[in-house]
Design an enzyme around this catalytic site. Structure first.
Site, PDB file in Angstrom:
ATOM      1  N   LYS A  49       0.841  -1.205   0.000  1.00 37.21           N
ATOM      2  CA  LYS A  49       0.000   0.000   0.000  1.00 37.21           C
ATOM      3  C   LYS A  49       0.878   1.258   0.000  1.00 37.21           C
ATOM      4  O   LYS A  49       0.608   2.231  -0.704  1.00 37.21           O
ATOM      5  CB  LYS A  49      -0.952  -0.024   1.208  1.00 37.21           C
ATOM      6  CG  LYS A  49      -2.021  -1.114   1.082  1.00 37.21           C
ATOM      7  CD  LYS A  49      -2.782  -1.424   2.370  1.00 37.21           C
ATOM      8  CE  LYS A  49      -3.730  -2.598   2.138  1.00 37.21           C
ATOM      9  NZ  LYS A  49      -4.481  -3.023   3.325  1.00 37.21           N
ATOM     10  N   GLN A  93      -4.821  -1.880   9.509  1.00 41.08           N
ATOM     11  CA  GLN A  93      -4.697  -3.197   8.875  1.00 41.08           C
ATOM     12  C   GLN A  93      -5.334  -4.285   9.745  1.00 41.08           C
ATOM     13  O   GLN A  93      -5.092  -4.363  10.942  1.00 41.08           O
ATOM     14  CB  GLN A  93      -3.212  -3.506   8.618  1.00 41.08           C
ATOM     15  CG  GLN A  93      -2.950  -4.774   7.829  1.00 41.08           C
ATOM     16  CD  GLN A  93      -3.512  -4.741   6.411  1.00 41.08           C
ATOM     17  OE1 GLN A  93      -3.584  -3.703   5.771  1.00 41.08           O
ATOM     18  NE2 GLN A  93      -3.926  -5.889   5.922  1.00 41.08           N
ATOM     19  N   ASP A 116     -11.225   2.497   4.082  1.00 44.60           N
ATOM     20  CA  ASP A 116     -11.518   1.067   4.004  1.00 44.60           C
ATOM     21  C   ASP A 116     -13.023   0.823   3.850  1.00 44.60           C
ATOM     22  O   ASP A 116     -13.431  -0.272   3.462  1.00 44.60           O
ATOM     23  CB  ASP A 116     -11.073   0.369   5.304  1.00 44.60           C
ATOM     24  CG  ASP A 116      -9.778  -0.388   5.143  1.00 44.60           C
ATOM     25  OD1 ASP A 116      -9.521  -0.893   4.040  1.00 44.60           O
ATOM     26  OD2 ASP A 116      -9.031  -0.479   6.131  1.00 44.60           O
TER      27      ASP A 116
END
Ligand code: GUN
Length: 287
Positions: A49, A93, A116
């Site tokens: 990322k 994460q 997200d």
């Protein structure tokens, strides 16, 4: 059989994002990547990322926190990022260590920075078909793959195997919407589903997202269907394999994603797209 080249499709999206970002005047969008602990797969995803941000001209900060961090301290860190006007997107994460409640963490992220799309408000908007929220990156990436490859979705039977909050549930919510490119009949199957093979064999589009290496075998698919493999599993020999037995399934399928190089790169491209969206939302917010 036509291979769905997610690597190429994602690269094209990054080129266009890079161009759009280069045209921005003033500060660049900034993504905060939070990782708790040192799980090797998570570290590798965070690296991917971060590199994607670098490539397209986004700023990123990786915030590494110890496995033992108290839930409260993590929530405080998130609050700090929420309040920082120079941060446009926040990603924590997953998975998190057992002592930290995932729901508490996703609900703590400011919805307008939730790139997200895991915040209950964004999930709620997705389910209700409301515009303006963030769509989770993997479901959004799968949607873009289906559109790019012109795979018919409307009225088709989509069977998703795997009911995670990250992939299965939001993908079902997305594809069932009364919208162009959606309008599917969706079955959300999982490890406890009876007659799983009967379900998967009736799928025009089969999405494997259960995290079981090579679980989907040739006899479980409908010939001529589209197969989307979300799984990323490492074998004892160190090889990456999906949830689909590609070698035996591919000859029967009309479309299929490889692993690696299918859904994975799309997830990252969608994260970049969502971060740019987050930047636009931050700019619009009164200070
Ligand atoms: N773990 C696996 N996929 C994802 C994702 O899309 N976002 C986050 N934050 N964690 C993940």
């Amino acid at each position: 059989m036509r291979l769905i080249d997610g690597k190429k499709i994602a690269a094209d999206i990054r080129v266009s994002l890079r161009h759009e970002i280069s045209q921005l005047v003033g500060r660049k969008p900034h993504l905060a990547l939070v990782i708790v602990g040192d799980h090797p797969a998570s570290l590798s995803y965070i690296r991917g990322k971060k590199n994607a941000c670098l490539e397209i001209g986004l700023l990123s900060s990786v915030i590494e926190l110890p496995t033992e961090i108290a839930e409260k301290s993590l929530l405080e860190k998130i609050d700090e990022l929420n309040k920082n006007p120079l941060i446009d997107g926040i990603l924590v994460q997953m998975p998190l260590p057992k002592h930290i409640r995932e729901y508490k963490v996703t609900a703590a992220i400011a919805p307008e920075k939730d790139v997200d799309g895991f915040h209950p408000l964004n999930i709620g908007k997705l389910l209700l078909g409301e515009e303006g929220g963030f769509i989770p990156c993997t479901p959004k990436g799968i949607f873009v793959l289906l559109q790019t490859m012109q795979i018919p979705v409307q009225g088709k039977h989509v069977v998703i195997v795997g009911r995670s909050n990250i992939v299965g549930k939001p993908l079902a919510a997305l594809l069932v919407q009364k919208k162009t490119g959606c309008n599917a009949t969706v079955t959300l199957a999982h490890s406890q589903s009876a007659h799983l093979e009967k379900l998967t064999r009736s799928a025009d589009i089969l999405v494997a997202a259960m995290g079981s290496p090579l679980f989907i075998r040739q006899e479980m698919i409908k010939p001529g269907s589209a197969i989307i493999d979300v799984g990323i599993n490492r074998t004892k020999e160190g090889k990456l394999v999906g949830d689909v037995d590609f070698e035996h399934v591919a000859p029967l399928a009309e479309w299929i994603t490889p692993v690696p190089g299918g859904v994975g790169p799309m997830t990252i491209a969608m994260l970049m797209q969502n971060t740019l969206e987050g930047y636009k939302k931050t700019l619009k917010r009164p200070s």
